[in-house]
Structure formats: structure tokens, C-alpha cells
Design a protein around this motif. Structure first.
Motif, PDB file in Angstrom:
ATOM      1  N   UNK A 232       0.827  -1.215   0.000  1.00  0.00           N
ATOM      2  CA  UNK A 232       0.000   0.000   0.000  1.00  0.00           C
ATOM      3  C   UNK A 232       0.865   1.270   0.000  1.00  0.00           C
ATOM      4  N   UNK A 233       0.919   1.992   1.111  1.00  0.00           N
ATOM      5  CA  UNK A 233       1.618   3.278   1.183  1.00  0.00           C
ATOM      6  C   UNK A 233       3.105   3.136   0.884  1.00  0.00           C
ATOM      7  N   UNK A 234       3.686   1.989   1.239  1.00  0.00           N
ATOM      8  CA  UNK A 234       5.126   1.803   1.091  1.00  0.00           C
ATOM      9  C   UNK A 234       5.557   1.611  -0.361  1.00  0.00           C
ATOM     10  N   UNK A 235       4.596   1.533  -1.289  1.00  0.00           N
ATOM     11  CA  UNK A 235       4.948   1.470  -2.701  1.00  0.00           C
ATOM     12  C   UNK A 235       5.552   2.794  -3.173  1.00  0.00           C
ATOM     13  N   UNK A 236       5.155   3.879  -2.536  1.00  0.00           N
ATOM     14  CA  UNK A 236       5.639   5.205  -2.945  1.00  0.00           C
ATOM     15  C   UNK A 236       6.452   5.909  -1.862  1.00  0.00           C
ATOM     16  N   UNK A 237       6.171   5.600  -0.603  1.00  0.00           N
ATOM     17  CA  UNK A 237       6.808   6.308   0.508  1.00  0.00           C
ATOM     18  C   UNK A 237       7.817   5.408   1.225  1.00  0.00           C
ATOM     19  N   UNK A 238       8.877   6.042   1.717  1.00  0.00           N
ATOM     20  CA  UNK A 238       9.818   5.343   2.588  1.00  0.00           C
ATOM     21  C   UNK A 238       9.329   5.520   4.020  1.00  0.00           C
ATOM     22  N   UNK A 239       9.173   4.450   4.744  1.00  0.00           N
ATOM     23  CA  UNK A 239       8.552   4.514   6.062  1.00  0.00           C
ATOM     24  C   UNK A 239       9.393   5.283   7.083  1.00  0.00           C
ATOM     25  N   UNK A 240      10.679   5.422   6.860  1.00  0.00           N
ATOM     26  CA  UNK A 240      11.552   6.050   7.854  1.00  0.00           C
ATOM     27  C   UNK A 240      11.942   7.478   7.483  1.00  0.00           C
ATOM     28  N   UNK A 241      12.260   7.700   6.238  1.00  0.00           N
ATOM     29  CA  UNK A 241      12.666   9.021   5.812  1.00  0.00           C
ATOM     30  C   UNK A 241      13.163   8.990   4.389  1.00  0.00           C
ATOM     31  N   UNK A 242      13.498  10.170   3.865  1.00  0.00           N
ATOM     32  CA  UNK A 242      13.884  10.241   2.467  1.00  0.00           C
ATOM     33  C   UNK A 242      14.648  11.534   2.198  1.00  0.00           C
ATOM     34  N   UNK A 243      15.280  11.591   1.041  1.00  0.00           N
ATOM     35  CA  UNK A 243      15.903  12.831   0.580  1.00  0.00           C
ATOM     36  C   UNK A 243      14.884  13.700  -0.133  1.00  0.00           C
ATOM     37  N   UNK A 244      13.662  13.167  -0.294  1.00  0.00           N
ATOM     38  CA  UNK A 244      12.623  13.872  -1.039  1.00  0.00           C
ATOM     39  C   UNK A 244      11.449  14.237  -0.125  1.00  0.00           C
TER      40      UNK A 244
END
Length: 344
Positions: A232-244
Motif C-alpha cells: 500500500x503506502x510503502x509502494x511510494x513512501x519510505x517509512x523512515x525518511x527520504x531525501x525527497x
């Protein structure tokens, strides 16, 4: 004859050789020989039995009860803010063998086998590696600590000691706000029945904080299909953090094209090849040039055709009405279509 030999051995130990505290007088072929098999001997048991045992007769000894005897040599490691609840109840000998044992004189080879005498084993499908290794001390202090749950450091720092790649707290990074509550907001630190030791499925975890967003998405007429796929959400989002921003896994345009690089069938059976269209077009719409697909599309879903953010005709040819083209006029001035001449 055999009886005479045994008598001479006893006479040598107890009478002819006055007890001098040396362990050599206690650990013999006939007395306490099992001590020789101990891998890690307690120093007094190896050198001087009278450091703990006091002789009161030929072969009678007294031993001070309780942990006071241990603290004559060992520092009292139970004075941290948080003390293991088992220590006051049972004392040192509940975990340690006074004569020797495995590492740290423990009564068992694996630390966890001793811990499980009091604690539940927490042996579910997905187990944290320190637990599979049997090393509770990777995260917890044995006796006491300055941190709750007798952790060896503050909760977050304990996790980041191993999971260094999950630290998005510094530099030009975007950290998931959930991490401020600690890793256990989403993960079980010991074991779980879900992948990555999650408390439950990703969607159910996300809804705990993002209930309004997910509920709104569920009510959309046109949902983004990826929200029905695994993770679900983790297909697009990183659960911990991101540079974006928005903790996206990649630049928005690249993220979208990861899925839309293959032709897809749209409403009415028409085939859309978004990747080819963008790649071959010499003139690209402003949002696409900026790599921002969500300028026009709702990334979670929408009540408009093709998950557009505002109204736009589904048919190519239709009578003009500014309301029908609300999507265009959310950025462009509607006067471009209503005045006879324009210089812009």
C-alpha cells in the motif's frame, strides 16, 4: 586395600594438610571433580574457596546467605534509575552459577534461555536477529540501566546502533514524524507475525496516524490502483525518511514512471503509454517539466476522471464551459479563453 587408600586421601586433605583456602585441596579426583569441567571458573572457586566459604569443622563450611557476599567483590550494579524487577526477588544466583558456568558465569549457554525463565519467549514468525542469536544484552542491561526497560541507551539510539541506514535526522533529509515517537510505534522490538516485525499490516499502521487521508482516499470515485496493491503506502513512501519531500522513495516523476513505463488500459479500453508520450514529446507541460505529476493528478485518488485534481472533460470534443476546464484554470487565467485578443 582400596579402603585404606581412600582413608589416606581424606587424611591428607583434612588432617595432614591444614586447610589453607587453596582450591587444590577441594578439587581432587574424589572431591568436587565436576568443577574441572566448567568452562569459565569463578576466580574464588579456582584459587581460594575460603573467599566465600568459611571452615567451621574438619569438612564443615558456612556460607553467608543473600547477595551481600557477592557485593564484597562485585560492584552493586542495581542502582540505576531502572532495575530489573527479577533481581530484588531472586538475587544473583538465579542467573549465575557461583562456581562457574558459561560466559559471565551464567547458568546456561544462551542468555535468552535464562531470560525466558521469567519473560515470555515472544517467539513469533518474524524474530529480531538479537533474539535469534540469543543475545538479549544487545539491547538490554542485565541488572539496571538509566533508561526504561533497562535498555543500554535511549530507545531510538539502541535501534540506530545497528540500523544506521534508518537515521534521517540530519542534513537535507526528511524524517517520518512517526520516528519521533520511537521505532516501536510501528515495530515490535522482539518478534512479530508480520514482515519487518511490524505491529500489523502496513495499511493498518499508516491509518493510525493518517486516518483522515486514507478515509478520504477510500471515498474517491477514482482510486489510485497502487493503494490496492501489496505494501500500500510503502509502494511510494519510505517509512523512515527520504531525501525527497513527503518521504517519497524517489523524485515524483521517476516514481510515477516506475509503474507507468508500461502501457496501461484506461477507462473505455483506450491504451495509454505515458512513458513513451513523455519521452518523445519535444514540448512538455510545465508540471511535467518540473517533474510534478501531482500538479494535475491526485496521487491517492480523486472524484474526477483519471484521478485529476479538478474537472476536465473525458471526451476530447465538447462545448466550452470554464467549469468543465477547472483543472486548467487552477493554474492558467480563464481570460485566455474569454477575451478576443491577448498579449500573453
Amino acid at each position: 586395600m582400596l579402603l585404606k587408600i581412600k582413608f589416606l586421601i581424606c587424611l591428607t586433605c583434612c588432617v595432614l594438610l591444614p586447610f589453607r583456602g587453596s582450591a587444590e585441596n577441594c578439587i581432587t579426583a574424589d572431591c568436587h571433580q565436576n568443577f574441572k569441567k566448567i568452562k569459565h571458573m569463578h576466580a574464588p572457586a579456582e584459587d581460594d574457596c575460603t573467599a566465600c566459604h568459611q571452615q567451621s569443622g574438619k569438612h564443615d563450611f558456612t556460607l553467608e546467605k543473600g547477595d551481600k557476599l557477592c557485593f564484597q567483590c562485585h560492584d552493586k550494579d542495581t542502582e540505576g534509575k531502572h532495575v530489573s524487577q527479577e533481581i530484588p526477588a531472586f538475587g544473583c544466583l538465579d542467573c549465575h552459577n557461583p562456581h562457574g558456568g558459561s560466559k559471565a558465569l551464567l547458568k546456561a549457554k544462551r542468555v535468552d534461555s535464562i531470560c525466558y525463565e521469567c519473560h515470555d519467549s515472544m517467539n513469533k514468525k518474524v524474530i529480531h536477529k538479537p533474539m535469534t542469536d540469543g543475545d538479549c544484552s544487545a539491547c538490554h542491561g542485565f541488572h539496571s540501566a538509566e533508561n526504561p526497560d533497562i535498555l543500554i541507551a535511549p530507545k531510538k539510539k539502541v535501534c540506530l546502533k545497528c540500523h544506521t541506514d534508518k537515521d534521517f535526522s540530519g542534513g537535507k533529509r526528511y524524517m517520518h514524524d512517526c520516528l519521533k515517537r520511537g521505532c516501536d510505534a510501528c515495530h515490535d522490538s522482539h518478534s512479530s507475525d508480520y514482515q519487518f516485525q511490524l505491529l500489523t499490516t502496513p495499511g493498518k499502521i499508516c491509518v493510525k496516524c493518517h486516518e483522515e487521508l486514507i478515509e478520504k482516499s477510500d471515498q474517491c470515485r477514482f482510486q489510485h490502483p497502487i493503494l490496492k496493491q501489496k505494501n500500500i503506502c510503502l509502494n511510494c513512501h519510505n517509512a523512515h525518511g527520504s531525501l525527497h519531500k513527503h518521504i517519497l522513495k524517489a523524485v515524483p516523476l521517476n516514481l510515477c514512471l516506475d509503474c507507468h513505463k508500461e502501457p496501461i488500459k484506461g477507462p473505455g479500453g483506450r491504451i495509454y503509454d505515458i512513458y513513451e508520450l513523455i519521452a518523445k514529446s519535444p514540448y512538455k507541460h510545465g508540471p511535467i517539466r518540473e517533474g510534478n505529476c501531482s500538479g494535475c493528478h491526485g496521487q491517492h485518488g480523486s472524484n474526477y476522471y483519471k484521478t485529476l485534481r479538478h474537472a476536465y472533460p473525458a471526451k476530447f470534443y465538447t462545448s466550452f464551459d470554464a467549469k468543465k476546464y477547472a483543472l486548467c484554470f487552477s493554474c492558467h487565467k480563464s481570460t485566455l479563453t474569454t477575451v478576443e485578443k491577448t498579449t500573453t
